[in-house]
Motif scaffolding. Structure first.
Motif, PDB file in Angstrom:
ATOM      1  N   ARG A 126       0.819  -1.220   0.000  1.00  0.00           N
ATOM      2  CA  ARG A 126       0.000   0.000   0.000  1.00  0.00           C
ATOM      3  C   ARG A 126       0.851   1.268   0.000  1.00  0.00           C
ATOM      4  O   ARG A 126       0.476   2.270   0.605  1.00  0.00           O
ATOM      5  CB  ARG A 126      -0.942   0.032   1.223  1.00  0.00           C
ATOM      6  CG  ARG A 126      -1.908  -1.124   1.298  1.00  0.00           C
ATOM      7  CD  ARG A 126      -3.045  -0.908   0.306  1.00  0.00           C
ATOM      8  NE  ARG A 126      -4.099  -1.874   0.511  1.00  0.00           N
ATOM      9  CZ  ARG A 126      -5.234  -1.626   1.159  1.00  0.00           C
ATOM     10  NH1 ARG A 126      -5.471  -0.440   1.662  1.00  0.00           N
ATOM     11  NH2 ARG A 126      -6.132  -2.550   1.284  1.00  0.00           N
TER      12      ARG A 126
ATOM     13  N   SER B  60      -4.915 -12.164   2.143  1.00  0.00           N
ATOM     14  CA  SER B  60      -4.999 -11.356   3.367  1.00  0.00           C
ATOM     15  C   SER B  60      -5.793 -12.047   4.469  1.00  0.00           C
ATOM     16  O   SER B  60      -5.532 -11.838   5.646  1.00  0.00           O
ATOM     17  CB  SER B  60      -5.638 -10.007   3.061  1.00  0.00           C
ATOM     18  OG  SER B  60      -4.902  -9.363   2.044  1.00  0.00           O
TER      19      SER B  60
ATOM     20  N   ARG C  82      -3.399   6.782   1.034  1.00  0.00           N
ATOM     21  CA  ARG C  82      -3.917   7.946   1.747  1.00  0.00           C
ATOM     22  C   ARG C  82      -2.962   8.637   2.698  1.00  0.00           C
ATOM     23  O   ARG C  82      -3.205   9.771   3.087  1.00  0.00           O
ATOM     24  CB  ARG C  82      -5.179   7.540   2.524  1.00  0.00           C
ATOM     25  CG  ARG C  82      -6.373   7.378   1.635  1.00  0.00           C
ATOM     26  CD  ARG C  82      -7.487   6.689   2.380  1.00  0.00           C
ATOM     27  NE  ARG C  82      -7.085   5.329   2.720  1.00  0.00           N
ATOM     28  CZ  ARG C  82      -7.891   4.442   3.295  1.00  0.00           C
ATOM     29  NH1 ARG C  82      -9.113   4.787   3.624  1.00  0.00           N
ATOM     30  NH2 ARG C  82      -7.458   3.232   3.550  1.00  0.00           N
TER      31      ARG C  82
ATOM     32  N   ARG D 159      -6.607  12.112  -5.719  1.00  0.00           N
ATOM     33  CA  ARG D 159      -7.909  11.442  -5.586  1.00  0.00           C
ATOM     34  C   ARG D 159      -9.048  12.462  -5.626  1.00  0.00           C
ATOM     35  O   ARG D 159     -10.096  12.210  -6.221  1.00  0.00           O
ATOM     36  CB  ARG D 159      -7.967  10.625  -4.298  1.00  0.00           C
ATOM     37  CG  ARG D 159      -9.206   9.749  -4.228  1.00  0.00           C
ATOM     38  CD  ARG D 159      -9.329   9.025  -2.913  1.00  0.00           C
ATOM     39  NE  ARG D 159      -9.380   9.958  -1.805  1.00  0.00           N
ATOM     40  CZ  ARG D 159      -9.412   9.599  -0.530  1.00  0.00           C
ATOM     41  NH1 ARG D 159      -9.372   8.327  -0.186  1.00  0.00           N
ATOM     42  NH2 ARG D 159      -9.473  10.508   0.431  1.00  0.00           N
TER      43      ARG D 159
ATOM     44  N   TYR E 188      -1.356  11.985  -2.813  1.00  0.00           N
ATOM     45  CA  TYR E 188      -2.360  10.992  -3.214  1.00  0.00           C
ATOM     46  C   TYR E 188      -3.769  11.548  -2.956  1.00  0.00           C
ATOM     47  O   TYR E 188      -4.637  11.482  -3.820  1.00  0.00           O
ATOM     48  CB  TYR E 188      -2.165   9.677  -2.435  1.00  0.00           C
ATOM     49  CG  TYR E 188      -3.334   8.718  -2.620  1.00  0.00           C
ATOM     50  CD1 TYR E 188      -3.401   7.879  -3.729  1.00  0.00           C
ATOM     51  CD2 TYR E 188      -4.398   8.686  -1.705  1.00  0.00           C
ATOM     52  CE1 TYR E 188      -4.482   7.026  -3.919  1.00  0.00           C
ATOM     53  CE2 TYR E 188      -5.474   7.835  -1.889  1.00  0.00           C
ATOM     54  CZ  TYR E 188      -5.512   7.008  -2.990  1.00  0.00           C
ATOM     55  OH  TYR E 188      -6.584   6.174  -3.186  1.00  0.00           O
TER      56      TYR E 188
ATOM     57  N   HIS F 232       2.080  -5.933   6.934  1.00  0.00           N
ATOM     58  CA  HIS F 232       0.780  -5.726   6.276  1.00  0.00           C
ATOM     59  C   HIS F 232       0.816  -4.318   5.703  1.00  0.00           C
ATOM     60  O   HIS F 232       1.854  -3.656   5.773  1.00  0.00           O
ATOM     61  CB  HIS F 232      -0.370  -5.922   7.271  1.00  0.00           C
ATOM     62  CG  HIS F 232      -1.699  -6.193   6.597  1.00  0.00           C
ATOM     63  ND1 HIS F 232      -2.895  -6.171   7.263  1.00  0.00           N
ATOM     64  CD2 HIS F 232      -2.014  -6.483   5.307  1.00  0.00           C
ATOM     65  CE1 HIS F 232      -3.882  -6.454   6.420  1.00  0.00           C
ATOM     66  NE2 HIS F 232      -3.363  -6.645   5.223  1.00  0.00           N
TER      67      HIS F 232
HETATM   68  O1  CP3 Z   1       0.089  -1.378  -2.519  1.00  0.00           O
HETATM   69  C1  CP3 Z   1      -0.249  -0.453  -3.296  1.00  0.00           C
HETATM   70  O2  CP3 Z   1       0.164   0.727  -3.172  1.00  0.00           O
HETATM   71  C2  CP3 Z   1      -1.084  -0.816  -4.491  1.00  0.00           C
HETATM   72  C3  CP3 Z   1      -2.479  -0.614  -4.367  1.00  0.00           C
HETATM   73  C4  CP3 Z   1      -3.377  -1.541  -3.548  1.00  0.00           C
HETATM   74  C5  CP3 Z   1      -4.621  -1.084  -3.052  1.00  0.00           C
HETATM   75  N1  CP3 Z   1      -5.281  -2.138  -2.524  1.00  0.00           N
HETATM   76  C6  CP3 Z   1      -5.097   0.296  -3.158  1.00  0.00           C
HETATM   77  C7  CP3 Z   1      -6.192   0.759  -2.283  1.00  0.00           C
HETATM   78  C8  CP3 Z   1      -3.270  -2.900  -3.228  1.00  0.00           C
HETATM   79  C9  CP3 Z   1      -2.120  -3.867  -3.460  1.00  0.00           C
HETATM   80  C10 CP3 Z   1      -4.496  -3.273  -2.584  1.00  0.00           C
HETATM   81  C11 CP3 Z   1      -4.790  -4.646  -2.145  1.00  0.00           C
HETATM   82  C12 CP3 Z   1      -5.965  -4.887  -1.301  1.00  0.00           C
HETATM   83  N2  CP3 Z   1      -7.206  -4.304  -1.350  1.00  0.00           N
HETATM   84  C13 CP3 Z   1      -6.016  -5.905  -0.304  1.00  0.00           C
HETATM   85  C14 CP3 Z   1      -4.900  -6.861  -0.004  1.00  0.00           C
HETATM   86  C15 CP3 Z   1      -3.859  -6.258   0.854  1.00  0.00           C
HETATM   87  C16 CP3 Z   1      -4.271  -6.071   2.298  1.00  0.00           C
HETATM   88  O3  CP3 Z   1      -4.262  -4.921   2.748  1.00  0.00           O
HETATM   89  O4  CP3 Z   1      -4.561  -7.063   2.961  1.00  0.00           O
HETATM   90  C17 CP3 Z   1      -7.297  -5.860   0.267  1.00  0.00           C
HETATM   91  C18 CP3 Z   1      -7.804  -6.746   1.388  1.00  0.00           C
HETATM   92  C19 CP3 Z   1      -8.043  -4.854  -0.410  1.00  0.00           C
HETATM   93  C20 CP3 Z   1      -9.468  -4.480  -0.200  1.00  0.00           C
HETATM   94  C21 CP3 Z   1      -9.643  -3.041   0.136  1.00  0.00           C
HETATM   95  N3  CP3 Z   1      -9.426  -2.007  -0.733  1.00  0.00           N
HETATM   96  C22 CP3 Z   1     -10.103  -2.489   1.356  1.00  0.00           C
HETATM   97  C23 CP3 Z   1     -10.442  -3.287   2.578  1.00  0.00           C
HETATM   98  C24 CP3 Z   1     -10.138  -1.086   1.198  1.00  0.00           C
HETATM   99  C25 CP3 Z   1     -10.632  -0.024   2.138  1.00  0.00           C
HETATM  100  C26 CP3 Z   1      -9.924   0.079   3.412  1.00  0.00           C
HETATM  101  C27 CP3 Z   1      -8.429   0.289   3.310  1.00  0.00           C
HETATM  102  O5  CP3 Z   1      -7.683  -0.451   3.992  1.00  0.00           O
HETATM  103  O6  CP3 Z   1      -7.974   1.177   2.603  1.00  0.00           O
HETATM  104  C28 CP3 Z   1      -9.666  -0.805  -0.110  1.00  0.00           C
HETATM  105  C29 CP3 Z   1      -9.494   0.533  -0.706  1.00  0.00           C
HETATM  106  C30 CP3 Z   1      -8.135   0.897  -1.186  1.00  0.00           C
HETATM  107  N4  CP3 Z   1      -7.352   0.111  -1.991  1.00  0.00           N
HETATM  108  C31 CP3 Z   1      -7.470   2.125  -0.969  1.00  0.00           C
HETATM  109  C32 CP3 Z   1      -6.249   2.055  -1.651  1.00  0.00           C
HETATM  110  C33 CP3 Z   1      -5.191   3.119  -1.771  1.00  0.00           C
HETATM  111  C34 CP3 Z   1      -8.007   3.311  -0.191  1.00  0.00           C
HETATM  112  C35 CP3 Z   1      -9.075   3.932  -0.982  1.00  0.00           C
HETATM  113  C36 CP3 Z   1      -9.180   5.421  -0.762  1.00  0.00           C
HETATM  114  O7  CP3 Z   1      -8.371   6.154  -1.362  1.00  0.00           O
HETATM  115  O8  CP3 Z   1     -10.081   5.825  -0.032  1.00  0.00           O
END
Ligand code: CP3
Length: 375
Positions: free
Chosen positions: A36, A217, A40, A49, A45, A346
């Motif tokens: 990630r 995850s 945010r 967004r 970023y 994580h």
């Molecule tokens: O790593 C990176 O920089 C690449 C981008 C990336 C995102 N999501 C961007 C994102 C990657 C690799 C993921 C994977 C992802 N998404 C996982 C597996 C990794 C982990 O954390 O276990 C999972 C479970 C998700 C599902 C997901 N997407 C959730 C639960 C959420 C909301 C809550 C949170 O933790 O952010 C997202 C949204 C998300 N995906 C955001 C980003 C940058 C935030 C969205 C925003 O800008 O509001």
């Protein structure tokens, strides 16, 4: 979908430290990237967004996705880029209706909860995910060979958690109820997911990603026995279908099961005929890297595993914790590689001070060079 031809189109790679570590080849220092890393916690970023309107607005427009993928690399000398997208794009392409409510996390409009919904599931047409593959190619051009680009997907089980629960969950009650009461339906979901994930990752590889990572995850919420049957078996089904080479380059595979430390030996070799050992296993912070390395007998590279909450401490403590992780991994054979990729255990928290990442990346690079010089 037609295989697009990207040969000779990308600049040669200038920093291959991450890829070398995946293959357990010698490196001058320990490469680092962060799960990630684009997100945010970076003010730039949040600004992009706001311009794009939403997270999905960013993800579905290759120019925006390219911009935010590169943002953390402009700030920090990270050794890899990761595609800006989300694991939930695949179930969205299956027609489940994904939305992200600000502050609430992901939601599916049409969760998969009964036999009819399971029967209707199918591997989606990759055209519906073309925005992802276009982003990959656009990012490769923008990187211009600086560092390798990692593509990714959720594991079949982790995707199923969101598909059945309809969003995040604290107890996994719905998905586990289905798993225990109708294992036939659960296996059907996982088969479709595995085939979809394999096709999705292969199409990312054709578009230009240089390594792939499967995010399991929520594998660690499963009981022993259930993990092997409902998560690991389907990660194996994905790995069996993946391209291992593209454009003359081998593509390393990273599998990260959060909470999977107890199953490390089985992830290296389950004893099932045809088991595929990924090149890299991701570890969370509950695992001692040195002991993990012994348990897997140096047969895979290890990625991890600093507790992301360390980044809330002052720089001196961050440096001390980085050193602890590097030292726990242990020594490198003289002139040899041992395969450590530094990462968090994580994803980075959205509340992380960006300056903390400066201290982290500098400490990993500096201390890992020093430890290698000591032998
Ligand atoms: O790593 C990176 O920089 C690449 C981008 C990336 C995102 N999501 C961007 C994102 C990657 C690799 C993921 C994977 C992802 N998404 C996982 C597996 C990794 C982990 O954390 O276990 C999972 C479970 C998700 C599902 C997901 N997407 C959730 C639960 C959420 C909301 C809550 C949170 O933790 O952010 C997202 C949204 C998300 N995906 C955001 C980003 C940058 C935030 C969205 C925003 O800008 O509001």
């Amino acid at each position: 979908m037609q295989e697009r031809d990207n040969r000779q189109m990308f600049a040669p790679l200038q920093n291959d430290t991450f890829l070398r570590a995946c293959w357990r080849q010698p490196t001058d220092y320990t490469p680092v990237w962060l799960m990630r890393q684009a997100g945010r916690y970076l003010p730039e970023y949040r600004a992009t967004r706001a311009q794009a309107g939403s997270f999905m607005g960013l993800a579905t427009h290759p120019e925006w996705a390219t911009e935010v993928t590169l943002q953390p690399l402009e700030r920090y000398p990270l050794d890899a880029a990761i595609l800006f997208s989300d694991i939930l794009t695949v179930p969205d392409a299956m027609g489940l209706g994904l939305s992200f409510q600000q502050g609430e996390g992901p939601k599916f409009e049409r969760p998969v909860r009964d036999e009819a919904a399971v029967s209707a599931l199918a591997v989606p047409d990759m055209e519906r995910l073309r925005y992802v593959f276009d982003a990959v190619t656009s990012i490769r051009h923008a990187l211009n060979g600086r560092v390798p680009l990692i593509g990714f997907s959720g594991s079949p089980w982790t995707l199923a958690c969101y598909m059945v629960e309809g969003g995040g969950s604290d107890d996994y009650r719905l998905v586990k109820s289905l798993m225990y009461s109708r294992p036939d339906l659960m296996h059907r979901i996982l088969e479709v997911n595995a085939d979809a994930v394999a096709l999705y990752l292969n199409t990312q590889i054709e578009a230009g990603v240089q390594a792939v990572m499967v995010f399991d995850s929520w594998g660690g919420v499963l009981a022993d026995g259930a993990f092997q049957a409902f998560s690991q078996a389907y990660i194996q089904r994905v790995l069996r279908q993946l391209k291992t080479e593209h454009d003359g380059q081998r593509i390393p595979r990273i599998v990260f099961t959060k909470g999977g430390g107890l199953w490390l030996e089985e992830m290296v070799n389950s004893g099932q005929p045809g088991h595929i050992t990924p090149e890299v296993l991701g570890l969370d912070w509950t695992v001692n890297l040195g002991r993990a390395r012994q348990r897997v007998a140096d047969r895979v590279a290890l990625q991890g595993n600093l507790d992301p909450n360390v980044l809330f401490a002052p720089p001196a403590q961050i440096e001390a914790e980085v050193l602890r992780v590097l030292e726990s991994f242990g020594r490198f054979p003289p002139g040899g590689g041992a395969g450590h990729i530094f990462n968090l255990g994580h994803g980075i928290s959205q509340h992380t001070p960006p300056e903390s990442v400066v201290a982290l990346v500098e400490a990993v690079h500096r201390e890992s060079r020093r430890l290698r010089a000591q032998g």
